[in-house]
Design an enzyme around this catalytic site. Structure first.
Site, PDB file in Angstrom:
ATOM      1  N   CYS A   1       0.823  -1.206   0.000  1.00  0.00           N
ATOM      2  CA  CYS A   1       0.000   0.000   0.000  1.00  0.00           C
ATOM      3  C   CYS A   1       0.860   1.259   0.000  1.00  0.00           C
ATOM      4  O   CYS A   1       1.959   1.282   0.528  1.00  0.00           O
ATOM      5  CB  CYS A   1      -0.940   0.095   1.205  1.00  0.00           C
ATOM      6  SG  CYS A   1      -1.958  -1.350   1.449  1.00  0.00           S
TER       7      CYS A   1
ATOM      8  N   GLU B   1       5.193 -14.252 -13.751  1.00  0.00           N
ATOM      9  CA  GLU B   1       4.474 -13.067 -13.275  1.00  0.00           C
ATOM     10  C   GLU B   1       3.837 -12.259 -14.399  1.00  0.00           C
ATOM     11  O   GLU B   1       2.802 -11.629 -14.191  1.00  0.00           O
ATOM     12  CB  GLU B   1       5.355 -12.190 -12.382  1.00  0.00           C
ATOM     13  CG  GLU B   1       6.563 -11.593 -13.052  1.00  0.00           C
ATOM     14  CD  GLU B   1       7.424 -10.771 -12.098  1.00  0.00           C
ATOM     15  OE1 GLU B   1       6.939 -10.320 -11.064  1.00  0.00           O
ATOM     16  OE2 GLU B   1       8.611 -10.571 -12.421  1.00  0.00           O
TER      17      GLU B   1
ATOM     18  N   ARG C   1       3.256   0.243  -5.218  1.00  0.00           N
ATOM     19  CA  ARG C   1       3.129  -0.407  -3.913  1.00  0.00           C
ATOM     20  C   ARG C   1       1.843  -1.219  -3.814  1.00  0.00           C
ATOM     21  O   ARG C   1       1.595  -1.882  -2.807  1.00  0.00           O
ATOM     22  CB  ARG C   1       3.148   0.644  -2.800  1.00  0.00           C
ATOM     23  CG  ARG C   1       4.347   1.571  -2.862  1.00  0.00           C
ATOM     24  CD  ARG C   1       4.278   2.593  -1.771  1.00  0.00           C
ATOM     25  NE  ARG C   1       4.460   1.974  -0.497  1.00  0.00           N
ATOM     26  CZ  ARG C   1       5.634   1.734   0.072  1.00  0.00           C
ATOM     27  NH1 ARG C   1       6.743   2.099  -0.537  1.00  0.00           N
ATOM     28  NH2 ARG C   1       5.705   1.151   1.234  1.00  0.00           N
TER      29      ARG C   1
ATOM     30  N   TRP D   1      -2.791  -2.705  -1.621  1.00  0.00           N
ATOM     31  CA  TRP D   1      -2.495  -4.095  -1.978  1.00  0.00           C
ATOM     32  C   TRP D   1      -3.123  -4.918  -0.863  1.00  0.00           C
ATOM     33  O   TRP D   1      -2.692  -4.844   0.293  1.00  0.00           O
ATOM     34  CB  TRP D   1      -0.986  -4.328  -2.054  1.00  0.00           C
ATOM     35  CG  TRP D   1      -0.645  -5.693  -2.571  1.00  0.00           C
ATOM     36  CD1 TRP D   1      -0.566  -6.078  -3.875  1.00  0.00           C
ATOM     37  CD2 TRP D   1      -0.319  -6.859  -1.782  1.00  0.00           C
ATOM     38  NE1 TRP D   1      -0.232  -7.415  -3.951  1.00  0.00           N
ATOM     39  CE2 TRP D   1      -0.072  -7.914  -2.681  1.00  0.00           C
ATOM     40  CE3 TRP D   1      -0.227  -7.119  -0.427  1.00  0.00           C
ATOM     41  CZ2 TRP D   1       0.268  -9.193  -2.274  1.00  0.00           C
ATOM     42  CZ3 TRP D   1       0.111  -8.400  -0.003  1.00  0.00           C
ATOM     43  CH2 TRP D   1       0.357  -9.422  -0.922  1.00  0.00           C
TER      44      TRP D   1
ATOM     45  N   LYS E   1      10.039 -14.136 -14.556  1.00  0.00           N
ATOM     46  CA  LYS E   1       9.408 -13.160 -15.465  1.00  0.00           C
ATOM     47  C   LYS E   1       8.221 -13.796 -16.168  1.00  0.00           C
ATOM     48  O   LYS E   1       7.165 -13.195 -16.290  1.00  0.00           O
ATOM     49  CB  LYS E   1      10.393 -12.670 -16.552  1.00  0.00           C
ATOM     50  CG  LYS E   1      11.574 -11.832 -16.130  1.00  0.00           C
ATOM     51  CD  LYS E   1      11.252 -10.502 -15.552  1.00  0.00           C
ATOM     52  CE  LYS E   1      11.117 -10.584 -14.062  1.00  0.00           C
ATOM     53  NZ  LYS E   1      12.077  -9.950 -13.236  1.00  0.00           N
TER      54      LYS E   1
ATOM     55  N   HIS F   1      16.347 -35.575 -11.003  1.00  0.00           N
ATOM     56  CA  HIS F   1      15.940 -36.044  -9.673  1.00  0.00           C
ATOM     57  C   HIS F   1      14.455 -35.830  -9.433  1.00  0.00           C
ATOM     58  O   HIS F   1      14.040 -35.558  -8.317  1.00  0.00           O
ATOM     59  CB  HIS F   1      16.795 -35.362  -8.601  1.00  0.00           C
ATOM     60  CG  HIS F   1      18.254 -35.628  -8.802  1.00  0.00           C
ATOM     61  ND1 HIS F   1      18.828 -36.844  -8.524  1.00  0.00           N
ATOM     62  CD2 HIS F   1      19.242 -34.852  -9.307  1.00  0.00           C
ATOM     63  CE1 HIS F   1      20.114 -36.800  -8.840  1.00  0.00           C
ATOM     64  NE2 HIS F   1      20.387 -35.600  -9.318  1.00  0.00           N
TER      65      HIS F   1
ATOM     66  N   LYS G   1       5.030  -3.826  -6.662  1.00  0.00           N
ATOM     67  CA  LYS G   1       6.465  -3.725  -6.906  1.00  0.00           C
ATOM     68  C   LYS G   1       7.274  -3.736  -5.618  1.00  0.00           C
ATOM     69  O   LYS G   1       8.398  -4.206  -5.575  1.00  0.00           O
ATOM     70  CB  LYS G   1       6.771  -2.454  -7.712  1.00  0.00           C
ATOM     71  CG  LYS G   1       8.189  -2.479  -8.226  1.00  0.00           C
ATOM     72  CD  LYS G   1       8.370  -1.702  -9.483  1.00  0.00           C
ATOM     73  CE  LYS G   1       9.769  -1.874 -10.018  1.00  0.00           C
ATOM     74  NZ  LYS G   1       9.993  -3.228 -10.559  1.00  0.00           N
TER      75      LYS G   1
ATOM     76  N   GLU H   1      15.563 -16.516 -13.132  1.00  0.00           N
ATOM     77  CA  GLU H   1      15.056 -15.165 -13.367  1.00  0.00           C
ATOM     78  C   GLU H   1      14.087 -15.146 -14.557  1.00  0.00           C
ATOM     79  O   GLU H   1      13.032 -14.511 -14.503  1.00  0.00           O
ATOM     80  CB  GLU H   1      16.252 -14.201 -13.596  1.00  0.00           C
ATOM     81  CG  GLU H   1      15.885 -12.792 -13.961  1.00  0.00           C
ATOM     82  CD  GLU H   1      14.989 -12.063 -12.947  1.00  0.00           C
ATOM     83  OE1 GLU H   1      14.789 -12.571 -11.830  1.00  0.00           O
ATOM     84  OE2 GLU H   1      14.456 -11.004 -13.304  1.00  0.00           O
TER      85      GLU H   1
ATOM     86  N   ASN I   1      -0.637   1.729   5.938  1.00  0.00           N
ATOM     87  CA  ASN I   1       0.189   0.741   5.243  1.00  0.00           C
ATOM     88  C   ASN I   1       0.806  -0.134   6.314  1.00  0.00           C
ATOM     89  O   ASN I   1       1.407   0.376   7.259  1.00  0.00           O
ATOM     90  CB  ASN I   1       1.286   1.456   4.438  1.00  0.00           C
ATOM     91  CG  ASN I   1       2.349   0.493   3.931  1.00  0.00           C
ATOM     92  OD1 ASN I   1       2.049  -0.658   3.630  1.00  0.00           O
ATOM     93  ND2 ASN I   1       3.573   0.955   3.836  1.00  0.00           N
ATOM     94  N   GLY I   2       0.653  -1.451   6.181  1.00  0.00           N
ATOM     95  CA  GLY I   2       1.216  -2.364   7.179  1.00  0.00           C
ATOM     96  C   GLY I   2       0.181  -3.396   7.565  1.00  0.00           C
ATOM     97  O   GLY I   2      -0.803  -3.611   6.841  1.00  0.00           O
TER      98      GLY I   2
HETATM   99  C1  F6R Z   1      10.167  -9.662  -9.983  1.00  0.00           C
HETATM  100  C2  F6R Z   1      10.245  -8.656  -8.949  1.00  0.00           C
HETATM  101  C3  F6R Z   1      10.234  -9.094  -7.523  1.00  0.00           C
HETATM  102  C4  F6R Z   1      11.270  -8.317  -6.726  1.00  0.00           C
HETATM  103  C5  F6R Z   1      11.192  -8.683  -5.242  1.00  0.00           C
HETATM  104  C6  F6R Z   1      12.256  -7.974  -4.431  1.00  0.00           C
HETATM  105  O1  F6R Z   1      10.143  -9.110 -11.246  1.00  0.00           O
HETATM  106  O2  F6R Z   1      10.310  -7.490  -9.224  1.00  0.00           O
HETATM  107  O3  F6R Z   1      10.456 -10.459  -7.418  1.00  0.00           O
HETATM  108  O4  F6R Z   1      12.539  -8.618  -7.236  1.00  0.00           O
HETATM  109  O5  F6R Z   1       9.934  -8.330  -4.744  1.00  0.00           O
HETATM  110  O6  F6R Z   1      12.115  -6.599  -4.493  1.00  0.00           O
HETATM  111  P1  F6R Z   1      13.292  -5.617  -4.151  1.00  0.00           P
HETATM  112  O7  F6R Z   1      14.370  -5.836  -5.131  1.00  0.00           O
HETATM  113  O8  F6R Z   1      12.675  -4.261  -4.233  1.00  0.00           O
HETATM  114  O9  F6R Z   1      13.735  -5.958  -2.745  1.00  0.00           O
END
Ligand code: F6R
Length: 576
Positions: free
Chosen positions: A2, A461, A28, A66, A458, A477, A571, A454, A92-93
């Site tokens: 949030c 998500e 957020r 969120w 991607k 395995h 994010k 990685e 927020n929290g």
């Molecule tokens: C994936 C992504 C998330 C962040 C994760 C950590 O595309 O963006 O998996 O990498 O939430 O976030 P930070 O780097 O801000 O600690």
């Protein structure tokens, strides 16, 4: 998670402008939004909608959500009000003991209208204010509430904003005639460079012409105004359809900006960083999500240059990592606000470890917790999925490894990326072939392993396709049981790692359809080969990541997904 914003001013300002500020915090969370000013209350599911009316006010609170407790509904959107509707709060929290507090308040006649933990805050203050002043009520609040909170509150007939913080981020922006309370500086950094970060268990009473900070016992405290040496400019999509593709295309530029900074303004910090690494017995990285994958990349490179290193996902850090006062912990975080990373660092500090960090957002909590912090200089990343920030995290780690002895031509990377962009059509062609699949496997070994993970993240998500990024050697395995005729497997195949060739053949023999990403020219002529013409395995793996990012983008585009704001995500993950 949030985002919260509260604005108070001697002069009337536009509600529209306030919502534009809130919009900057949508990374957020974007399940619902709401705001409240001069008796008007708006709560709505979905992304922030900027009102088109010309309403002016001199006090407003706003929220982008969120969801944690309670579904995504208009009722659960903030602000939340007290029974008499005089108190409005944004939060927020997480209020951990909200159920207990709620049932106590319900017994005294309070009627709740949402399923959230946050609503309890408005009723709590309504009840307390019957018998005490607001300052004492906030002191009681710190004693009674368990959990994390950044709260901004207004009370009808009272000229202040009240801001309360424990664990969740909160900052006061100080403008000429306006004060801004916000989850982070993005909300106001175009308006002022002056701000004060709240520390834990502090609150502030902010009027239109003054502010005062207090500790949790209600004692006045004096805080220093921090001057931001950096101003945020608002990112727009320019001619791109999505921020994701714009941010991928920015990668060569942000890499050059990072390298330049490491030779100039970040040089002193870089030297301190290197000194601490050189003098330590063991480096322990901590991170989450994509940043964790970057840390795996770092561990691999550090081992290559003889630095003993390990990494662990932040949310399980205290359960699996032993630390002492000889330990050095490096946190990697784009936002610098990920709660699990912050909690891991608190654990590390308690054990006496030294804290270093690699972040993107300046002045973030993780940066401020660190003895030395390096910035990846990627600029604001709007798309929820990390692309350019992941690339700059690994570039910074490669640069450090290079200074510690790794033989790699760091400077050549941005040219290689520009060349890779020229092969975009090939990636679009692969995307067209695979976009309907339900499952995908991505194999990597050595430095290709974090890249496989990685790319899988991607794809999950943004494309909403189940994807597993695996160690090529681990496949046998168990997971190989899932391979059947036509299963798509992407293999990251640097020439330097022949074992991945065997792993790839093993799945091919069981009918898998393979997409090879390789720098081995002998693989030309085969279908679905993405050939990257670069010898060095570190550079090759960074380029393979970008192939994965572009593939993700074009697959998601074909599937018609909401690319920049995928469902259920945010994010910045500021809850445990
Ligand atoms: C994936 C992504 C998330 C962040 C994760 C950590 O595309 O963006 O998996 O990498 O939430 O976030 P930070 O780097 O801000 O600690």
């Amino acid at each position: 998670m949030c985002g919260i914003v509260g604005i108070i001013s001697q002069n009337r300002f536009s509600v529209k402008d306030s919502l534009q500020r809130l919009k900057k915090l949508e990374y957020r969370g974007y399940d619902s939004f709401g705001y409240c000013y001069d008796g008007h209350l708006k709560k709505q599911v979905g992304e922030v909608v900027i009102p088109q009316n010309g309403d002016l006010t001199n006090k407003i609170i706003c929220h982008t959500r969120w969801a944690t407790h309670g579904g995504v509904t208009d009722k659960n959107a903030h602000p939340h009000l007290s029974c008499d509707k005089k108190i409005a709060i944004v939060h927020n929290g997480i209020i951990e003991n909200y159920q207990e507090l709620r049932s106590t308040l319900e017994k005294t006649g309070h009627i709740f209208t949402s399923e959230t933990d946050s609503e309890v805050i408005a009723h709590y203050f309504e009840e307390k204010l019957k018998s005490m002043d607001i300052r004492s009520a906030i002191v009681e609040f710190f004693k009674d509430i368990h959990g994390e909170f950044a709260i901004v509150m207004t009370i009808q007939g009272d000229n202040n904003l009240y801001a309360i913080k424990r664990d969740s981020p909160l900052v006061l922006g100080i403008g000429n005639d306006t004060y801004y309370l916000a989850s982070d500086i993005y909300a106001f950094s175009d308006a002022t460079n002056n701000c004060i970060f709240f520390e834990n268990d502090e609150f502030a009473i902010v009027s239109d012409s003054d502010y005062q900070f207090y500790d949790k016992k209600g004692n006045k405290i004096t805080k220093t105004i921090q001057q931001l040496g950096w101003t945020q400019h608002t990112e727009d999509k320019q001619d791109y359809d999505h921020f994701m593709i714009k941010e991928i295309m920015e990668e060569p530029t942000v890499i050059e900006r990072l390298i330049f900074s490491l030779k100039n303004e970040q040089k002193e910090n870089l030297n301190k960083f290197l000194e601490i690494i050189r003098s330590s017995k063991k480096i322990t990285f901590v991170a989450a999500g994509s940043s964790y994958h970057a840390s795996l990349f770092g561990v691999y490179l550090f081992h290559k240059v003889g630095v003993n290193a390990q990494t662990l996902i932040a949310s399980e850090f205290d359960n699996y990592v032993g630390l002492d006062d000889q330990s050095v912990v490096i946190a990697i975080s784009q936002s610098g606000e990920t709660m699990d990373v912050i909690e891991a660092l608190k654990y590390a500090k308690n054990k006496g470890a030294r804290i270093l960090s690699i972040v993107n957002v300046p002045y973030s909590t993780i940066q401020r917790m660190s003895e030395v912090s390096l910035n990846i200089y990627a600029g604001q990343e709007v798309c929820v999925a990390a692309t350019k920030t992941f690339i700059n995290q690994v570039v910074l780690l490669m640069y450090i490894a290079h200074l510690l002895g790794l033989d790699v031509d760091v400077e050549s990377l941005s040219n290689h990326i520009e060349n890779l962009f020229k092969t975009k059509d090939k990636i679009i062609q692969i995307a067209e072939e695979i976009y309907k699949v339900d499952d995908l496997y991505i194999l990597g070994r050595g430095i290709g392993y974090p890249i496989a993970r990685e790319i899988a993240l991607k794809i999950k998500e943004i494309c909403y396709i189940h994807a597993e990024g695996m160690m090529g050697g681990e496949l046998k395995h168990g997971t190989i049981a899932l391979i059947e005729e036509g299963t798509v497997v992407i293999s990251i195949m640097p020439k330097s790692n022949p074992a991945i060739y065997s792993n790839t053949k093993e799945v091919e023999a069981r009918g898998a359809k393979i997409i090879r990403i390789t720098n081995d020219i002998s693989t030309t002529g085969e279908i679905n080969v993405m050939h990257i013409k670069v010898e060095d395995e570190t550079i090759f793996c960074i380029l393979s990541t970008i192939v994965g990012q572009l593939l993700t983008y074009y697959v998601a585009l074909k599937r018609g997904n909401p690319i920049d704001k995928p469902r259920n995500l945010a994010k910045s993950v500021t809850v445990k």
